[in-house]
Write an enzyme that holds these catalytic residues in place. Structure first.
Site, PDB file in Angstrom:
ATOM      1  N   GLN A 198      -3.872   8.552  -3.417  1.00  0.00           N
ATOM      2  CA  GLN A 198      -4.244   7.732  -2.266  1.00  0.00           C
ATOM      3  C   GLN A 198      -4.383   8.531  -0.980  1.00  0.00           C
ATOM      4  O   GLN A 198      -4.946   8.035  -0.004  1.00  0.00           O
ATOM      5  CB  GLN A 198      -3.210   6.628  -2.080  1.00  0.00           C
ATOM      6  CG  GLN A 198      -3.784   5.307  -1.624  1.00  0.00           C
ATOM      7  CD  GLN A 198      -4.796   4.738  -2.589  1.00  0.00           C
ATOM      8  OE1 GLN A 198      -5.998   4.788  -2.339  1.00  0.00           O
ATOM      9  NE2 GLN A 198      -4.332   4.213  -3.697  1.00  0.00           N
TER      10      GLN A 198
ATOM     11  N   ASN B  87      -6.343   4.515  -7.128  1.00  0.00           N
ATOM     12  CA  ASN B  87      -7.511   5.140  -6.503  1.00  0.00           C
ATOM     13  C   ASN B  87      -8.472   5.694  -7.561  1.00  0.00           C
ATOM     14  O   ASN B  87      -8.983   4.915  -8.362  1.00  0.00           O
ATOM     15  CB  ASN B  87      -7.106   6.196  -5.480  1.00  0.00           C
ATOM     16  CG  ASN B  87      -8.205   6.440  -4.452  1.00  0.00           C
ATOM     17  OD1 ASN B  87      -9.063   5.588  -4.234  1.00  0.00           O
ATOM     18  ND2 ASN B  87      -8.197   7.587  -3.815  1.00  0.00           N
TER      19      ASN B  87
ATOM     20  N   THR C 274      -9.526   0.443  -8.183  1.00  0.00           N
ATOM     21  CA  THR C 274      -8.847  -0.832  -8.063  1.00  0.00           C
ATOM     22  C   THR C 274      -9.000  -1.716  -9.285  1.00  0.00           C
ATOM     23  O   THR C 274      -9.901  -1.557 -10.100  1.00  0.00           O
ATOM     24  CB  THR C 274      -9.269  -1.670  -6.823  1.00  0.00           C
ATOM     25  OG1 THR C 274     -10.613  -2.097  -6.973  1.00  0.00           O
ATOM     26  CG2 THR C 274      -9.115  -0.881  -5.556  1.00  0.00           C
TER      27      THR C 274
ATOM     28  N   GLY D  92     -13.921  -2.185  -7.192  1.00  0.00           N
ATOM     29  CA  GLY D  92     -15.203  -1.549  -6.911  1.00  0.00           C
ATOM     30  C   GLY D  92     -15.223  -0.768  -5.615  1.00  0.00           C
ATOM     31  O   GLY D  92     -16.292  -0.517  -5.055  1.00  0.00           O
TER      32      GLY D  92
ATOM     33  N   ASP E 138      -7.771   8.537   0.645  1.00  0.00           N
ATOM     34  CA  ASP E 138      -8.306   7.431   1.434  1.00  0.00           C
ATOM     35  C   ASP E 138      -8.080   7.605   2.929  1.00  0.00           C
ATOM     36  O   ASP E 138      -8.532   6.778   3.721  1.00  0.00           O
ATOM     37  CB  ASP E 138      -7.703   6.102   0.969  1.00  0.00           C
ATOM     38  CG  ASP E 138      -8.499   5.480  -0.166  1.00  0.00           C
ATOM     39  OD1 ASP E 138      -9.479   6.106  -0.611  1.00  0.00           O
ATOM     40  OD2 ASP E 138      -8.151   4.370  -0.615  1.00  0.00           O
TER      41      ASP E 138
ATOM     42  N   ARG F  57       0.841  -1.190   0.000  1.00  0.00           N
ATOM     43  CA  ARG F  57       0.000   0.000   0.000  1.00  0.00           C
ATOM     44  C   ARG F  57       0.882   1.249   0.000  1.00  0.00           C
ATOM     45  O   ARG F  57       1.956   1.277   0.613  1.00  0.00           O
ATOM     46  CB  ARG F  57      -0.875  -0.027   1.249  1.00  0.00           C
ATOM     47  CG  ARG F  57      -1.819   1.163   1.449  1.00  0.00           C
ATOM     48  CD  ARG F  57      -2.946   1.149   0.480  1.00  0.00           C
ATOM     49  NE  ARG F  57      -4.128   1.842   1.006  1.00  0.00           N
ATOM     50  CZ  ARG F  57      -5.150   2.234   0.253  1.00  0.00           C
ATOM     51  NH1 ARG F  57      -5.137   2.009  -1.049  1.00  0.00           N
ATOM     52  NH2 ARG F  57      -6.197   2.821   0.782  1.00  0.00           N
TER      53      ARG F  57
ATOM     54  N   SER G 261      -7.949   0.522   3.463  1.00  0.00           N
ATOM     55  CA  SER G 261      -8.297   0.078   2.115  1.00  0.00           C
ATOM     56  C   SER G 261      -9.523  -0.820   2.148  1.00  0.00           C
ATOM     57  O   SER G 261      -9.759  -1.546   3.118  1.00  0.00           O
ATOM     58  CB  SER G 261      -7.125  -0.685   1.491  1.00  0.00           C
ATOM     59  OG  SER G 261      -7.495  -1.319   0.284  1.00  0.00           O
ATOM     60  N   SER G 262     -10.293  -0.793   1.059  1.00  0.00           N
ATOM     61  CA  SER G 262     -11.443  -1.681   0.906  1.00  0.00           C
ATOM     62  C   SER G 262     -11.061  -3.031   0.305  1.00  0.00           C
ATOM     63  O   SER G 262     -11.911  -3.908   0.191  1.00  0.00           O
ATOM     64  CB  SER G 262     -12.501  -1.021   0.012  1.00  0.00           C
ATOM     65  OG  SER G 262     -13.036   0.121   0.616  1.00  0.00           O
TER      66      SER G 262
ATOM     67  N   THR H 236      -4.198  -0.537  -7.222  1.00  0.00           N
ATOM     68  CA  THR H 236      -5.004   0.636  -7.561  1.00  0.00           C
ATOM     69  C   THR H 236      -4.164   1.905  -7.601  1.00  0.00           C
ATOM     70  O   THR H 236      -3.100   1.973  -6.988  1.00  0.00           O
ATOM     71  CB  THR H 236      -6.136   0.824  -6.522  1.00  0.00           C
ATOM     72  OG1 THR H 236      -6.964   1.924  -6.883  1.00  0.00           O
ATOM     73  CG2 THR H 236      -5.568   1.074  -5.134  1.00  0.00           C
TER      74      THR H 236
END
Length: 611
Positions: free
Chosen positions: A459, A440, A420, A512, A462, A147, A490-491, A438
């Protein structure tokens, strides 16, 4: 609101009674602070004048804006030596070519991920970051975090007065981690030469590649018009004065040179060399605060993956700051219900799935970068992952009704995440990989270094921004505030399953944004509880609920009668129309007996490949 209330819970475009429902106004106000730039674009801070229907659909289409019918059609692929699933057909093919040349699933995943960064660079690339899950047979699964991290010169209040600066421009850029992550995975697990993984991608960038349908959709968006006029972007996106369409050839010569340098010299030039100097100079010349030292200090994190059991199947996923812990919480909750029995037949099964989504969404508000969480709070997160906690949650779930959002006890507000791409791979030795990456928002920060061709992430968006509570009186999460060298939440939820014998069963993940973890949860339920094959699992309509806003979203593959039945449980339902943007996109590979299957989500026009 109870299920017996007379207020309509299922709305259509023409149903003006929704304006009398305070939750719809809360929904609009709640998202106002975060959607000044709808679908990765600049957007006015006070754009609440949009019609509520338009705003709501845009809010839930941020990650891709790719409009496809919900009666999704695609086909699975089958092979005897492995499979690769990605959103770009040529990238799946490149991954399989690595398997055919003697590589393993890690080699395939790396090559395919590089490829998506070349072709669909609006969503991924070495200017971004992500997470990888690696599972060797009979070994503990490993979670690799690459990340992005905040630069050293940040402060948690830097976006208080103008949150838009976190979404576009130089201050939105965090230090990229994708290249470091791919290289670390290759060093630890790869078989082929490093340069071999980059060769086909250098060729694509230099000699050209067909524009994907997804890219064409993005370039047609009104919010992309300013990029088409930008002298840096125009030669790539609109050569000869015409916007490229699907099937046209696109060329990225500067990016090809960068990948070639990386192929020959490794990642050192990117983090501590000639490429670093070019990128940092470009960012600083545009007003950014990233330094050469920030790049040089970047590091990845390897850790044992998180694990739970579901119906006797082992489920592995990535550690914080992903949403893997939320997935485990949701599965643990549902593991206590016999979802495949007549007593919990549809729609009761769907109701319970949605309740699990609401609870796991509340749990997500406790998450953050584990390196910055105090030990006592890490204990709180660990509790969320326990079977005992899931049992307590089931005591607070009704089989006959849902509850207002306060019942689920969320602690904080979280920013809505976006974007992503995902790649899933497996080889003939049952080594499996699930990787999400990603930049973003669409084209990330919308800044591209003309010398290196690198598109930088945004990013920083986020992170949570301190300030006033949202429309639901929830404060921003302090666990996700900006700090130097911190990773935002993060998702993402890369996932791998083994069967009751401990053998590889499935690798999957999704793109998504905030809909990722619910898509993965739904897919596992369909695979294990409902015995869907991989094609039906990926292509069938999906539900989504993230607790706030307190709305259940159903893709249009769910009939209106299903939506009406869910209304009887007290759910407020938004059923998407046929051509609305899909909620999420799954990439999955599975094994059945001695054969491997791959399925790429047709919602994003992908195609898997097998060998």
């Amino acid at each position: 609101m109870s299920p017996t209330d007379t207020t309509p819970l299922l709305y259509s475009w023409d149903d003006q009674s929704r304006h009398q429902d305070p939750d719809w106004h809360k929904l609009r106000n709640y998202h106002g602070a975060w959607y000044r730039r709808i679908s990765r674009r600049r957007f006015s801070q006070f754009i609440f004048a949009f019609g509520l229907m338009t705003l709501f659909v845009l809010v839930y289409s941020i990650s891709s804006n790719l409009h496809t019918p919900t009666q999704f059609t695609g086909h699975k692929v089958r092979g005897r030596r492995g499979a690769v699933a990605s959103e770009v057909p040529v990238c799946s093919d490149i991954g399989v070519s690595m398997l055919a040349d003697g590589g393993n699933a890690v080699d395939a995943a790396i090559a395919s991920t590089f490829c998506i960064g070349v072709v669909n660079f609006f969503s991924s690339g070495i200017g971004g970051g992500g997470f990888m899950l690696i599972k060797h047979p009979n070994e503990t699964a490993q979670s690799l975090t690459f990340r992005e991290i905040a630069p050293g010169n940040v402060s948690k209040h830097m976006f208080d007065k103008n949150p838009m600066l976190a979404q576009v421009g130089p201050l939105s850029i965090a230090i990229p981690g994708e290249l470091a992550g791919l290289y670390e995975a290759w060093k630890s697990h790869g078989l082929l030469d490093w340069s071999k993984l980059l060769e086909p991608n250098v060729k694509l960038a230099r000699e050209g590649f067909p524009v994907t349908r997804a890219m064409e959709r993005v370039l047609k968006l009104p919010e992309m018009a300013h990029l088409l006029k930008d002298p840096i972007w125009q030669p790539i996106l609109m050569p000869n004065g015409k916007v490229l369409r699907a099937g046209d050839k696109m060329f990225r010569p500067a990016y090809a040179k960068t990948l070639e340098i990386i192929a020959n010299k490794g990642i050192e030039p990117f983090y501590r060399g000639e490429l670093t100097n070019s990128m940092v100079k470009f960012i600083q010349d545009n007003g950014g605060i990233v330094t050469v030292e920030d790049f040089g200090n970047y590091s990845t994190v390897f850790a044992d993956a998180l694990h739970t059991s579901y119906r006797g199947h082992d489920v592995y996923t990535c550690t914080l700051p992903t949403s893997g812990p939320a997935l485990i919480e949701g599965l643990n909750i549902l593991d206590g219900y016999p979802l495949n029995t007549p007593s919990l037949a549809f729609p009761k099964r769907l109701h319970l799935e949605v309740e699990a989504m609401k609870w796991l969404s509340a749990g997500r508000t406790q998450f953050g970068d584990p390196d910055f969480l105090p030990l006592d709070h890490l204990d709180v997160v660990s509790k969320l992952l326990s079977k005992e906690f899931a049992s307590q949650i089931r005591n607070n779930i009704s089989l006959s009704k849902t509850y207002p959002w306060e019942h689920y006890n969320p602690s904080y507000d979280l920013p809505i995440s976006h974007g992503t791409t995902h790649v899933s791979t497996v080889d003939s030795n049952n080594l499996a990989v699930s990787i999400t990456s990603t930049v973003n928002l669409l084209f990330g920060s919308q800044l591209m270094d003309p010398v290196t061709g690198v598109v930088f992430n945004d990013q920083m968006d986020d992170f949570s921004i301190p300030g006033a509570s949202n429309a639901f009186n929830l404060s921003p999460s302090p666990w996700n505030f900006i700090e130097p060298f911190k990773r935002p939440q993060s998702s993402s939820a890369p996932t791998i399953l083994t069967d009751i014998n401990g053998d590889f069963e499935m690798a999957l993940g999704a793109s998504g944004g905030s809909r990722i973890v619910t898509a993965v949860l739904d897919s596992i339920i369909k695979r294990i509880d409902m015995d869907y094959d991989i094609e039906s699992m990926v292509a069938s309509a999906r539900p989504h609920h993230q607790l706030l806003p307190d709305i259940l979203i159903l893709e249009s593959g769910f009939s209106k009668s299903v939506a009406t039945r869910m209304k009887k449980y007290g759910h407020k339902v938004w059923r998407l129309k046929q051509h609305d943007t899909p909620l999420s996109q799954i990439q999955a590979v599975t094994r059945h007996h001695s054969e491997y299957y791959g399925m790429s989500d047709p919602r994003k026009y992908g195609q898997a490949a097998a060998y």
